[in-house]
Design an enzyme around this catalytic site. Structure first.
Site, short mmCIF file in Angstrom:
data_model
loop_
_atom_site.label_atom_id
_atom_site.label_comp_id
_atom_site.label_asym_id
_atom_site.label_seq_id
_atom_site.Cartn_x
_atom_site.Cartn_y
_atom_site.Cartn_z
N ARG A 1 -5.39 0.61 -6.91
CA ARG A 1 -4.14 1.18 -6.40
C ARG A 1 -3.67 2.33 -7.28
O ARG A 1 -2.93 3.19 -6.84
CB ARG A 1 -3.03 0.12 -6.38
CG ARG A 1 -3.21 -0.96 -5.34
CD ARG A 1 -1.92 -1.75 -5.21
NE ARG A 1 -2.11 -3.04 -4.55
CZ ARG A 1 -2.06 -3.22 -3.24
NH1 ARG A 1 -1.84 -2.22 -2.44
NH2 ARG A 1 -2.23 -4.43 -2.73
N ASP B 1 -4.83 1.80 10.93
CA ASP B 1 -6.24 1.50 11.18
C ASP B 1 -6.35 0.97 12.62
O ASP B 1 -6.34 1.76 13.56
CB ASP B 1 -6.66 0.46 10.12
CG ASP B 1 -8.13 0.15 10.11
OD1 ASP B 1 -8.95 1.06 10.08
OD2 ASP B 1 -8.47 -1.05 10.10
N GLY C 1 0.77 -1.25 0.00
CA GLY C 1 0.00 0.00 0.00
C GLY C 1 0.79 1.29 0.00
O GLY C 1 0.28 2.33 -0.40
N ASP D 1 -5.46 -0.44 -1.96
CA ASP D 1 -6.35 -1.30 -2.76
C ASP D 1 -7.59 -1.76 -2.03
O ASP D 1 -7.66 -1.73 -0.80
CB ASP D 1 -5.58 -2.57 -3.17
CG ASP D 1 -5.42 -3.54 -2.00
OD1 ASP D 1 -4.88 -3.12 -0.95
OD2 ASP D 1 -5.85 -4.71 -2.11
N LYS E 1 -6.81 6.45 10.82
CA LYS E 1 -8.23 6.33 11.22
C LYS E 1 -8.25 6.14 12.73
O LYS E 1 -8.37 5.01 13.21
CB LYS E 1 -8.85 5.09 10.57
CG LYS E 1 -8.98 5.10 9.07
CD LYS E 1 -9.79 3.86 8.67
CE LYS E 1 -9.53 3.41 7.29
NZ LYS E 1 -10.13 2.12 6.96
N GLU F 1 4.03 3.91 6.16
CA GLU F 1 2.80 3.09 6.12
C GLU F 1 1.72 3.85 5.35
O GLU F 1 1.70 5.09 5.36
CB GLU F 1 2.40 2.82 7.59
CG GLU F 1 1.03 2.22 7.83
CD GLU F 1 0.88 0.77 7.44
OE1 GLU F 1 1.19 0.43 6.28
OE2 GLU F 1 0.44 -0.03 8.28
N ASP F 2 0.84 3.14 4.69
CA ASP F 2 -0.26 3.83 3.99
C ASP F 2 -1.34 4.29 4.96
O ASP F 2 -1.68 5.46 5.01
CB ASP F 2 -0.84 2.94 2.87
CG ASP F 2 -1.31 1.57 3.35
OD1 ASP F 2 -1.08 1.22 4.52
OD2 ASP F 2 -1.92 0.83 2.54
N PHE G 1 -13.79 2.92 4.33
CA PHE G 1 -12.83 2.10 3.59
C PHE G 1 -12.40 2.89 2.36
O PHE G 1 -13.23 3.36 1.58
CB PHE G 1 -13.43 0.75 3.19
CG PHE G 1 -12.37 -0.23 2.81
CD1 PHE G 1 -11.64 -0.90 3.79
CD2 PHE G 1 -12.06 -0.45 1.47
CE1 PHE G 1 -10.63 -1.77 3.44
CE2 PHE G 1 -11.04 -1.33 1.12
CZ PHE G 1 -10.33 -1.99 2.10
#
Ligand code: IMP
Length: 177
Positions: free
Chosen positions: A166, A104, A45, A160, A132, A100-101, A153
């Site tokens: 992506r 969560d 990601g 993705d 988040k 990191e993307d 989401f």
């Protein structure tokens, strides 16, 4: 089978680029005395984010990648994190920035930073494009965050849904139809 969905733009490509400029300048200041910064992208990601970020970093940079297991084809975190691909290089005594993307639940970043800390880097910091906070189940917080987002989401800019989307240049919210 994945459900049918549409994508609504949440963060434009322009806003992402502007935020990365600011983040890169803070990172440059924080690591001003480094002889080499090892930038570790968490696959898959973060691949777009890391590409844009390192091009804004006017530092001596080495790029490495690590792959941890994530959602698979689901939209729920598995909580159990496995390392699927480890770093190629050594990070002992090095300045390290983990990219990191999305943070969560926080299990991925927490697991990865604990693992990398055992290799005794000189300094270990983290950056996440998206956060988040309402979903957090661990104490972890990235040193730098691009954008805080609600519990939605999202896809695009490297991120993705079941390996799709992506390549979108912006961050979009998935709306199931
Ligand atoms: P965590 O371990 O629950 O913090 O999850 C981190 C990983 O889950 C991220 O690196 C993403 O790969 C994936 N993830 C979390 N939220 C989303 C999302 O909204 N869209 C796509 N992937 C996500």
């Amino acid at each position: 089978m994945t459900q049918q969905y549409v994508i609504d733009e949440m963060i434009s490509a322009k806003s992402i680029a502007a935020r990365i400029e600011v983040l890169a300048s803070e990172i440059k200041t924080a690591f001003a005395d480094t002889d080499k910064l090892v930038v570790v992208g968490l696959l898959r990601g973060s691949f777009v984010f890391i590409a844009d970020l390192v091009r804004e970093l006017d530092l001596n940079v080495e790029v490495d990648f690590l792959e941890a297991s994530s959602y698979g084809d689901s939209t729920e975190s598995s909580r159990e994190v496995r390392i699927l691909k480890d770093l190629r290089g050594e990070i002992g005594g090095r300045d390290v920035l983990v990219v990191e993307d999305i943070v969560d639940t926080g299990f991925t970043l927490s697991h990865v930073t604990q693992l990398l800390a055992t290799r005794e880097p000189k300094r270990l910091e983290t950056i996440a494009l998206l956060d988040k906070p309402s979903r957090r189940e661990t104490n972890i917080r990235a040193t730098w965050t691009g954008f805080e987002i609600p519990d939605e989401f999202v896809v695009g800019y490297g991120i993705d849904y079941a390996q799709r989307n992506r390549n979108l240049p912006y961050i979009g919210k998935v709306r199931f139809t």
